[in-house]
Structure formats: structure tokens, C-alpha cells
Design an enzyme around this catalytic site. Structure first.
Site, PDB file in Angstrom:
ATOM      1  N   GLY A   1     -37.934 127.960  -7.797  1.00 34.13           N
ATOM      2  CA  GLY A   1     -37.561 128.317  -9.165  1.00 34.13           C
ATOM      3  C   GLY A   1     -36.197 128.995  -9.226  1.00 34.13           C
ATOM      4  O   GLY A   1     -35.412 128.747 -10.143  1.00 34.13           O
ATOM      5  N   ASP A   2     -35.918 129.852  -8.257  1.00 34.07           N
ATOM      6  CA  ASP A   2     -34.621 130.522  -8.204  1.00 34.07           C
ATOM      7  C   ASP A   2     -33.504 129.503  -7.981  1.00 34.07           C
ATOM      8  O   ASP A   2     -32.404 129.624  -8.535  1.00 34.07           O
ATOM      9  CB  ASP A   2     -34.607 131.560  -7.078  1.00 34.07           C
TER      10      ASP A   2
END
Length: 307
Positions: free
Chosen positions: A248-249
Site C-alpha cells: 500500500g505504501d
């Protein structure tokens, strides 16, 4: 300039073993240490995609020094605030199943919080501030709001990737980008989301509330991007998932990397999904080469009708 802020960074200690038995001596087959925390992951991926950035946050003790040293080795600029105590150690046990044990983090004083706010006050119009990750136990969830308010006064674009009340409170400040996953999106509206239709419904509500861009990550099912003019639906590339940490990052970093290089919204979204997938298919965070290899495998469709 892009600034990332990680209030509760970590050293991620990854331990692999053929079998893990509780209550017995277990021997690792492989171990590794990585600088961790959502904002730090964003900084590391941005640098790999040749986007300069500065990592902000709190670090302490030998674990905090490890993070500072590793980011320096990767030529990432940092402006951390040193605090007493130790930056947390997060253990990732990889056996037949994957288990995580996350530390709590050091105590952050009001003096240290004020020092960080002073750094936010130095940001300028056109800068981007990425607020990502959990809060230390000693920091109230309104602290994100305080940072957002100071950033907005200076016309700094704010990206928020967190959860719970901190994420909910950020909506009122019309951030540049939110990146909830499906569960977090449901939590924002006090519901459980079980269908694509519900994701579309609640993603639209965030845009109607003033959020400029929303990317809802759906793991192997891809992602959906919401903007006031269009909804984009991406199918993720197929591959073997090796890493559940940082995908996600990497999506946030991929989107920002393309955005600051003036890519179209669709291309920025494509880059975002490719970056997230590349990390999921890697032992560590993605590389530029891996992202570019997957770009052609990201299929995007448009929903023009926002009604």
C-alpha cells in the site's frame, strides 16, 4: 519537495523458519532487518523511483539509529527528531503461516511534538506532506489534525494513509489523497463492505466530502481511484505474493512519483498499482525496473458517469 512523516517508525525484523512451534526452541533459516513504518516505506520507494524527498518523524535509541543509517545509505534525506527510549521493533515470523508482533514505540513528549510541528511550519506552497502509519501510544489521534491544519495554512498538499479516528478526522480538511483499503473504507462509514458496488458508493462519498483523490486498495483484486471527474478501476497484475508489507505504501509512492512528473491521472494510477504489485511480488520494496516491467500488465477501465 515531498516530505514523509512517520510518527511511529520501526525496525522490521523478518524471521523465516520451516516450522514455528510455540513453547519450543525454533531455529531461523533466514533473517533480515529493514527500516520500517509506512512513511519510511514511501520515502524508500520514492527514492528508488528517482524522486527526492525528506523523511520526518521520531526516532530513538539503537533501533532509531539503524533507521537513520539505512536511509542515509540509500541517499534519502532525513530530518528526524531524536526522542528518549527505543524506536519499536516489529517482528515478522514467516513459517507455514505469517505472524506479526509489533512493538509499542517510545513515549513522545509535548516538547517533541512541538518540535515536529515547527518543522511542518517550514514547509512551503507546492510541497507535499505524506502522513502515514499508526500513532505512538502516547500521541493523541488529533495530532494528525494539528499537522494537517499547519500544512493547509501553507497551501501544502496533504496525503493521509492511516486508519481509525485519525483517518476519519482528516476528511474534513480535504486532503490531496487518501488511500484506505476496503476494510478501512468501511470503518470510515461505520459499515462492512462486501461488494464492488459498496466500494463505489462510499468512495464517491469521500470525493463529495472534498477529498481530491481516493485510492482504495483491494490487494490481489487491484484498486479503484476516485476523482471528481472520473472513477478508474484497475486490475492488478498476476504474480506470486512474497511480501505483505509495504504494498500500500508503494502505491502511494508510485502515484506521487508519476504525479510530480506530470503524468496523466490514469498513468499515475497505473504507476501506483504497478508499484504496489511489484512490492507484493518482492522480498523487499519494489525497484524501478520491477515497476516498469509490470506497467503493461495493469488494465484500467473508466467509469465516466459519476452520478
Amino acid at each position: 519537495m515531498i516530505y514523509t512523516c512517520t510518527l511511529n517508525p520501526s525496525v522490521d525484523y523478518v524471521v523465516e523458519a520451516q516450522q514455528i512451534e510455540l513453547g519450543k526452541l525454533n531455529r531461523a533459516t533466514k533473517t533480515a532487518y529493514f527500516p520500517g513504518g509506512k512513511g519510511i516505506n514511501v520515502s524508500r520507494v520514492l527514492k528508488r523511483l528517482h524522486v527526492h524527498n525528506v523523511a520526518l518523524g521520531f526516532i530513538g535509541g539503537f533501533t532509531g539509529q539503524f533507521i537513520a543509517d539505512e536511509l542515509k545509505r540509500e541517499h534519502i534525506l532525513t530530518d528526524f527528531i531524536a526522542v528518549p527510549g527505543q524506536t519499536r521493533l516489529n517482528i515478522k515470523l514467516k513459517g507455514e503461516k505469517e505472524t506479526e508482533i509489533n512493538g509499542a514505540g517510545p513515549i513522545i513528549s509535548d516538547e517533541h511534538k512541538e518540535a515536529l510541528i515547527a518543522k511542518i511550519k517550514q514547509l512551503k506552497k507546492g510541497d507535499i506532506l505524506v502522513l502515514a502509519g499508526s500513532l505512538p501510544p502516547s500521541v493523541d489521534d488529533t495530532f494528525y489534525v494539528t499537522m494537517i491544519e499547519e500544512a493547509k495554512k501553507r497551501r501544502v498538499s496533504v496525503v493521509v494513509d492511516t486508519s481509525g479516528n485519525a483517518l476519519k478526522q482528516a476528511i474534513a480538511y480535504e486532503p490531496f489523497l487518501l488511500k484506505p483499503n476496503q476494510t478501512e473504507l468501511g470503518e470510515l462509514f461505520g459499515t462492512h463492505i462486501h461488494s464492488r458496488h459498496q466500494i463505489i458508493e462510499y468512495g464517491k462519498k469521500l470525493i463529495d466530502n472534498g477529498v481530491q483523490h481516493v485510492i482504495v486498495s483491494l490487494a490481489g483484486d487491484g484498486a479503484i481511484l476516485f476523482h471528481k471527474d472520473v472513477i478508474l478501476i484497475a486490475q492488478a497484475p498476476k504474480g506470486i505474493v512474497k511480501n505483505s508489507v509495504g504494498a500500500g505504501d508503494s502505491m502511494v509512492a508510485g502515484f506521487l512519483a508519476a504525479y510530480v512528473n506530470e503524468a496523466s491521472l490514469e498513468e499515475a494510477f497505473r504507476y501506483s498499482v504497478a508499484a504496489g504489485s511489484a512490492t507484493a511480488f518482492s522480498e523487499d520494496l519494489c525497484t524501478e525496473e520491477e515497476v516498469h516491467r509490470l506497467l503493461g500488465e495493469v488494465n484500467i477501465t473508466r467509469m465516466e458517469d459519476r452520478v
